[in-house]
Design a protein around this motif. Structure first.
Motif, PDB file in Angstrom:
ATOM      1  N   LEU A   1      50.396  81.848  41.817  1.00 37.07           N
ATOM      2  CA  LEU A   1      51.216  82.842  42.501  1.00 37.07           C
ATOM      3  C   LEU A   1      52.567  82.223  42.838  1.00 37.07           C
ATOM      4  N   VAL A   2      53.638  82.924  42.485  1.00 33.70           N
ATOM      5  CA  VAL A   2      54.987  82.459  42.790  1.00 33.70           C
ATOM      6  C   VAL A   2      55.617  83.431  43.781  1.00 33.70           C
ATOM      7  N   LEU A   3      55.990  82.946  44.967  1.00 29.76           N
ATOM      8  CA  LEU A   3      56.561  83.788  46.017  1.00 29.76           C
ATOM      9  C   LEU A   3      58.088  83.809  45.877  1.00 29.76           C
ATOM     10  N   ARG A   4      58.689  85.000  45.848  1.00 34.44           N
ATOM     11  CA  ARG A   4      60.131  85.135  45.682  1.00 34.44           C
ATOM     12  C   ARG A   4      60.880  85.058  47.016  1.00 34.44           C
ATOM     13  N   GLU A   5      60.140  85.192  48.103  1.00 34.88           N
ATOM     14  CA  GLU A   5      60.756  85.096  49.426  1.00 34.88           C
ATOM     15  C   GLU A   5      59.750  84.545  50.411  1.00 34.88           C
ATOM     16  N   GLU A   6      60.218  84.136  51.552  1.00 36.13           N
ATOM     17  CA  GLU A   6      59.339  83.544  52.538  1.00 36.13           C
ATOM     18  C   GLU A   6      58.379  84.589  53.105  1.00 36.13           C
ATOM     19  N   VAL A   7      57.185  84.113  53.424  1.00 31.75           N
ATOM     20  CA  VAL A   7      56.156  84.972  54.010  1.00 31.75           C
ATOM     21  C   VAL A   7      55.838  84.432  55.395  1.00 31.75           C
ATOM     22  N   LYS A   8      55.935  85.273  56.403  1.00 30.94           N
ATOM     23  CA  LYS A   8      55.646  84.844  57.767  1.00 30.94           C
ATOM     24  C   LYS A   8      54.151  84.713  57.969  1.00 30.94           C
ATOM     25  N   GLU A   9      53.756  83.624  58.587  1.00 32.88           N
ATOM     26  CA  GLU A   9      52.345  83.407  58.895  1.00 32.88           C
ATOM     27  C   GLU A   9      51.956  84.223  60.116  1.00 32.88           C
ATOM     28  N   VAL A  10      50.770  84.770  60.109  1.00 33.73           N
ATOM     29  CA  VAL A  10      50.259  85.580  61.216  1.00 33.73           C
ATOM     30  C   VAL A  10      49.409  84.719  62.129  1.00 33.73           C
TER      31      VAL A  10
END
Length: 284
Positions: A275-284
């Motif tokens: 999986l390649v993330l294009r933007e940051e993902v906030k952790e919950v």
């Protein structure tokens, strides 16, 4: 198991049920019936069944077992008795209860209780075992069966000492040297057993064995992954033993269901999801 008419027995029921086995190498599942310590190396729950056909007398033996948290409970029918140079059919069964305990990463101990019933007689047998793994590539095993030398009118069990040493020159190969000595037997008359075992394609396990009684045996175990929420593996194993002195042979087939995970023998290769993330993902 030995009838008094056969005082020089070399094969017990469990030996025939578990071809190409060594008491210093856990190997193919189900061998905790030989060395109780093996059941505690992996605490996963398992159920297993094995059928063995013995020729030329044409009898079949059935073996059922379960393991959990180092405990082994097993039941098998006893349909044949092996001596130094002959084989005879009989009728009986045995119950086996054992507990193995790995005290740390390199030392394990085990105890066992066996109740044999042949014809109208029954005997109770006790034993203990040891597994020592001081180095990653070296292990020692010892099993002492029938230490109470039980005996009734028609059945007598001689104490058996089974020692083993194994080395692993490569991760997928083990070389083992075992020898067995029965009560009253000279050290020069012991049976020496040589085994090569290991893993091949996708966790498939093999074992090849030859001993100084000219007995040849081999076993192969093939795992298949079970796709469930909790996961698990079904293992199908096949075995063969050729008893040169007794002019006999035995074929076996077994199936094991276990919570322990193995790779699927049918898989051509391991697959991964990237999986390649294009933007940051906030952790919950």
């Amino acid at each position: 198991v030995a009838d008094k008419a056969f005082p020089k027995i070399k094969q017990s029921a469990s030996d025939v049920l578990m071809p190409a086995a060594s008491v210093s190498v856990p190997g193919i599942s189900g061998k905790s019936v030989l060395n109780p310590v093996f059941a505690d190396i992996n605490e996963a729950f398992s159920l297993r069944y094995r059928f063995t056909r013995i020729h030329p007398i044409g009898v079949g033996t059935h073996y059922f077992a379960t393991t959990l948290l180092g405990f082994t409970v097993a039941y098998n029918t006893v349909e044949a008795l092996f001596t130094d140079d002959s084989i005879a059919s009989t009728q009986g069964h045995s119950w086996y209860f054992a507990k193995g305990l790995m005290l740390n990463d390199w030392l394990g101990i085990g105890i066992s209780y066996n109740r044999y019933s042949i014809a109208s007689d029954s005997v109770k047998s006790f034993g203990y075992s040891l597994l020592l793994q001081p180095l990653r590539f070296l292990s020692f095993g010892a099993v002492f069966d029938h230490v109470n030398t039980p005996s009734v009118d028609s059945v007598k069990l001689k104490e058996r000492e089974w020692y083993s040493i194994a080395i692993r020159p490569y991760r997928s190969i083990s070389l083992a040297w075992d020898f067995k000595r029965y009560e009253g037997e000279k050290w020069d008359d012991m049976v020496h057993i040589f085994t090569i075992s290991g893993m091949v394609w996708n966790d498939m396990q093999y074992s090849l064995q030859y001993d100084t009684d000219s007995t040849i045996s081999f076993a192969l175990a093939i795992p298949f992954d079970i796709s469930t929420k909790t996961g698990g593996t079904s293992i199908y194993d096949f075995g063969y033993m050729n008893f040169d002195k007794q002019k006999a042979s035995a074929y076996s087939f077994g199936i094991t269901l276990t919570e322990e995970r193995f790779r699927n023998a049918l898989s051509s290769k391991m697959r991964y999801l990237s999986l390649v993330l294009r933007e940051e993902v906030k952790e919950v």
